[in-house]
Design an enzyme around this catalytic site. Structure first.
Site, PDB file in Angstrom:
ATOM      1  N   GLY A   1     -57.006  -3.872 -18.282  1.00 46.24           N
ATOM      2  CA  GLY A   1     -57.306  -4.082 -16.855  1.00 46.24           C
ATOM      3  C   GLY A   1     -57.551  -5.549 -16.555  1.00 46.24           C
TER       4      GLY A   1
ATOM      5  N   GLY B   1     -61.388  -7.867 -14.364  1.00 49.02           N
ATOM      6  CA  GLY B   1     -60.699  -8.574 -15.453  1.00 49.02           C
ATOM      7  C   GLY B   1     -60.475 -10.040 -15.127  1.00 49.02           C
TER       8      GLY B   1
ATOM      9  N   TYR C   1     -62.238  11.170 -10.412  1.00 51.21           N
ATOM     10  CA  TYR C   1     -62.615   9.879 -11.014  1.00 51.21           C
ATOM     11  C   TYR C   1     -63.928  10.023 -11.787  1.00 51.21           C
ATOM     12  CZ  TYR C   1     -64.162   4.914 -10.755  1.00 51.21           C
ATOM     13  OH  TYR C   1     -64.617   3.641 -11.016  1.00 51.21           O
TER      14      TYR C   1
ATOM     15  N   THR D   1     -72.439  -1.313 -10.050  1.00 51.87           N
ATOM     16  CA  THR D   1     -72.404  -0.826  -8.664  1.00 51.87           C
ATOM     17  C   THR D   1     -71.126  -1.361  -8.012  1.00 51.87           C
ATOM     18  OG1 THR D   1     -73.793  -2.714  -8.168  1.00 51.87           O
ATOM     19  CG2 THR D   1     -74.886  -0.590  -8.298  1.00 51.87           C
ATOM     20  N   ASN D   2     -71.020  -1.312  -6.700  1.00 46.86           N
ATOM     21  CA  ASN D   2     -69.808  -1.792  -6.008  1.00 46.86           C
ATOM     22  C   ASN D   2     -69.594  -3.280  -6.284  1.00 46.86           C
ATOM     23  OD1 ASN D   2     -70.734   0.610  -4.602  1.00 46.86           O
ATOM     24  ND2 ASN D   2     -69.111   0.170  -3.143  1.00 46.86           N
TER      25      ASN D   2
ATOM     26  N   TRP E   1     -65.089   2.752   9.663  1.00 53.11           N
ATOM     27  CA  TRP E   1     -64.987   4.175   9.319  1.00 53.11           C
ATOM     28  C   TRP E   1     -66.350   4.722   8.901  1.00 53.11           C
ATOM     29  CZ3 TRP E   1     -59.826   4.015   6.051  1.00 53.11           C
ATOM     30  CH2 TRP E   1     -58.775   3.757   6.947  1.00 53.11           C
TER      31      TRP E   1
ATOM     32  N   ARG F   1     -75.393   0.799   0.028  1.00 54.39           N
ATOM     33  CA  ARG F   1     -74.722   0.404  -1.210  1.00 54.39           C
ATOM     34  C   ARG F   1     -75.347  -0.863  -1.798  1.00 54.39           C
ATOM     35  NH1 ARG F   1     -73.130   4.842  -0.534  1.00 54.39           N
ATOM     36  NH2 ARG F   1     -71.016   5.580  -0.162  1.00 54.39           N
TER      37      ARG F   1
HETATM   38  N1  LIG Z   1     -64.238  -2.405  -8.083  1.00 57.88           N
HETATM   39  C1  LIG Z   1     -65.422  -1.787  -8.085  1.00 57.88           C
HETATM   40  O1  LIG Z   1     -66.158  -1.824  -7.086  1.00 57.88           O
HETATM   41  C2  LIG Z   1     -65.895  -1.071  -9.327  1.00 57.88           C
HETATM   42  C3  LIG Z   1     -67.196  -0.546  -9.326  1.00 57.88           C
HETATM   43  C4  LIG Z   1     -67.665   0.099 -10.463  1.00 57.88           C
HETATM   44  C5  LIG Z   1     -66.840   0.222 -11.567  1.00 57.88           C
HETATM   45  N2  LIG Z   1     -65.585  -0.278 -11.543  1.00 57.88           N
HETATM   46  C6  LIG Z   1     -64.737  -0.130 -12.747  1.00 57.88           C
HETATM   47  O2  LIG Z   1     -64.391  -1.441 -13.198  1.00 57.88           O
HETATM   48  C7  LIG Z   1     -63.125  -1.393 -13.854  1.00 57.88           C
HETATM   49  C8  LIG Z   1     -62.227  -2.460 -13.258  1.00 57.88           C
HETATM   50  O3  LIG Z   1     -62.091  -2.193 -11.874  1.00 57.88           O
HETATM   51  P1  LIG Z   1     -61.331  -3.200 -10.887  1.00 57.88           P
HETATM   52  O4  LIG Z   1     -62.001  -3.094  -9.577  1.00 57.88           O
HETATM   53  O5  LIG Z   1     -61.158  -4.514 -11.561  1.00 57.88           O
HETATM   54  O6  LIG Z   1     -59.926  -2.458 -10.771  1.00 57.88           O
HETATM   55  P2  LIG Z   1     -58.535  -3.006 -10.215  1.00 57.88           P
HETATM   56  O7  LIG Z   1     -58.689  -4.322  -9.545  1.00 57.88           O
HETATM   57  O8  LIG Z   1     -57.927  -1.870  -9.449  1.00 57.88           O
HETATM   58  O9  LIG Z   1     -57.698  -3.214 -11.542  1.00 57.88           O
HETATM   59  C9  LIG Z   1     -57.326  -2.124 -12.320  1.00 57.88           C
HETATM   60  C10 LIG Z   1     -56.745  -2.641 -13.600  1.00 57.88           C
HETATM   61  O10 LIG Z   1     -56.350  -1.544 -14.425  1.00 57.88           O
HETATM   62  C11 LIG Z   1     -54.987  -1.721 -14.788  1.00 57.88           C
HETATM   63  N3  LIG Z   1     -54.348  -0.434 -14.938  1.00 57.88           N
HETATM   64  C12 LIG Z   1     -54.345   0.583 -14.038  1.00 57.88           C
HETATM   65  N4  LIG Z   1     -53.602   1.608 -14.508  1.00 57.88           N
HETATM   66  C13 LIG Z   1     -53.147   1.220 -15.726  1.00 57.88           C
HETATM   67  C14 LIG Z   1     -52.329   1.836 -16.705  1.00 57.88           C
HETATM   68  N5  LIG Z   1     -51.826   3.064 -16.525  1.00 57.88           N
HETATM   69  N6  LIG Z   1     -52.041   1.139 -17.833  1.00 57.88           N
HETATM   70  C15 LIG Z   1     -52.531  -0.105 -18.022  1.00 57.88           C
HETATM   71  N7  LIG Z   1     -53.327  -0.725 -17.144  1.00 57.88           N
HETATM   72  C16 LIG Z   1     -53.621  -0.074 -16.002  1.00 57.88           C
HETATM   73  C17 LIG Z   1     -54.366  -2.548 -13.669  1.00 57.88           C
HETATM   74  O11 LIG Z   1     -53.186  -3.184 -14.097  1.00 57.88           O
HETATM   75  P3  LIG Z   1     -52.067  -3.662 -13.010  1.00 57.88           P
HETATM   76  O12 LIG Z   1     -52.648  -4.865 -12.316  1.00 57.88           O
HETATM   77  O13 LIG Z   1     -50.876  -4.023 -13.823  1.00 57.88           O
HETATM   78  O14 LIG Z   1     -51.858  -2.506 -12.093  1.00 57.88           O
HETATM   79  C18 LIG Z   1     -55.505  -3.531 -13.400  1.00 57.88           C
HETATM   80  O15 LIG Z   1     -55.510  -4.557 -14.351  1.00 57.88           O
HETATM   81  C19 LIG Z   1     -62.602   0.027 -13.685  1.00 57.88           C
HETATM   82  O16 LIG Z   1     -62.801   0.758 -14.865  1.00 57.88           O
HETATM   83  C20 LIG Z   1     -63.434   0.588 -12.541  1.00 57.88           C
HETATM   84  O17 LIG Z   1     -63.557   1.987 -12.644  1.00 57.88           O
HETATM   85  C21 LIG Z   1     -65.082  -0.942 -10.450  1.00 57.88           C
END
Ligand SMILES: NC(=O)c1ccc[n+]([C@@H]2O[C@H](COP(=O)([O-])OP(=O)(O)OC[C@H]3O[C@@H](n4cnc5c(N)ncnc54)[C@H](OP(=O)(O)O)[C@@H]3O)[C@@H](O)[C@H]2O)c1
Length: 343
Positions: free
Chosen positions: A10, A16, A139, A167-168, A204, A211
């Protein structure tokens, strides 16, 4: 001693990219090689692809972020896909890590996965205490299974696999898509469009849900600390304090002020609010890191400052946003242009 090879799944996402930046800005150490991968390197829903990826990079450590991620409305629409994709991704990553003898894996859960009916504040011991909110059960159950797997890999094989619960998150490289993204970037996009079109801002839901928001670069620093220093298999919540929780209405008003939007605000209560609140305790984190400084969500929320100086985090660069400003604006422009081109 041989150095560490740290694989970040990710690596192209919001979290990331923040880790990549923090490492590049000085948190990385000379004996560490960081490898950031995206879905272009391997489809982690596919077991063979995942195994190949691990064989290619031979990581000693893994930060596992890759997931199907989205805001409330995307979750409600695709609960089955969220469940299946994330179950596959997590099982493939953890099992490949086990097979390759990876020394430590830090995976990512979320406060969204906690029980819907609970007492507050929520802490790390309560993850499995009841069903999650119906809006994102796919999820949530997939994410909860990471904690179950971590315990099982530890008990059966002695693996040091753990997880964090943010969190968010907000920050550069967020998803500004209104339908699919999280609340803050979605609101920023809507305010941007409302300003462009001279229309009212439609928020919305009722605006009442609450949060806690964590800045992605703060989260990145904490991830690196967990990878190096945190030795429990049980998860740890990475969050600002309970006192820093804000309502969606307050968050929207902060963005409106920062973007100097003068139009009308409408709360569309025909749209779902999602879980009312999920107030998380950062007591465990504070026991380890009592002095960690979080980037404030909204510096001007006391009302003392001029409206255009509120939400410094968004536009002024007063904290870490000198780079973010450009990223936010160009991401928005790009998205709007793409939408127009598709019409
Ligand atoms: N954002 C939030 O508010 C939040 C809050 C709590 C926890 N989290 C957790 O934090 C982590 C990162 O979230 P984020 O917000 O950074 O997510 P994001 O911006 O949507 O990025 C998702 C990442 O996962 C990769 N990915 C998705 N499907 C994949 C697959 N099938 N194979 C390989 N790579 C894949 C994507 O690659 P591509 O770019 O190539 O699609 C991207 O690098 C997640 O586990 C999420 O559940 C996020």
């Amino acid at each position: 001693m041989e150095g560490k090879r740290i694989l970040v799944t990710g690596g192209s996402g919001l979290v990331g990219k923040a880790i990549e930046k923090v490492v590049a800005d000085g948190e990385g150490r000379p004996d560490e090689q960081w490898i950031f991968i995206s879905s272009k390197d391997a489809d982690l829903t596919n077991a063979a692809d995942t195994k190949c990826l691990f064989e290619k990079h031979k990581p000693t450590h893994v930060i596992h972020l890759a997931a199907m991620v989205g805001g409330l409305f995307r979750n409600m629409k695709y609960n089955l896909d969220f469940l299946r994709n994330n179950l596959h991704i997590n099982d493939n990553v953890l099992h490949s890590a086990y097979e390759m003898g990876v020394q430590k894996v830090v995976s990512c859960l979320s406060t969204c996965i906690f029980p819907d009916k609970t007492t507050y504040p929520i802490d790390e011991t309560m993850i499995h205490n009841g069903p999650p909110h119906t809006s994102n059960f796919g999820y949530s159950y997939a994410k909860r299974m990471i904690d179950v797997q971590n315990r099982a890999y530890y008990e059966q094989h002695g693996c040091k696999f753990t997880s964090v619960i943010p969190t968010n998150v907000f920050g550069p490289h967020d998803n500004f898509n209104i339908d699919d993204g999280h609340v803050l970037p979605g609101l920023i996009h809507k305010v941007y469009s409302a300003k462009q079109n001279g229309t009212a801002l439609s928020i919305w839901g009722t605006g009442q849900p609450r949060r806690q928001f964590i800045y992605s670069l703060d989260l990145a620093r904490l991830f690196i600390w967990v990878l190096r220093e945190y030795n429990e298999v049980d998860p740890i919540i990475l969050s600002v304090g309970e006192e820093d929780e804000v309502s969606i209405k307050e968050a929207a008003e902060s963005i409106v002020a920062a973007m100097e939007f003068k139009g009308e605000l409408i709360f569309d209560s025909t749209k779902s609010d999602g879980q009312f609140k999920k107030t998380a305790s950062n007591h465990k984190l504070r026991k380890y890191l009592p002095d960690f400084q979080f980037t404030p969500f909204n510096k001007g929320s006391s009302g003392a400052s001029e409206s255009s100086r509120d939400v410094y985090w968004l536009f002024t660069g007063s904290y870490h946003y000198d780079i973010t400003v450009g990223t936010v604006i160009s991401a928005l422009k790009c998205h709007v242009m793409m939408q127009q081109a598709a019409l």
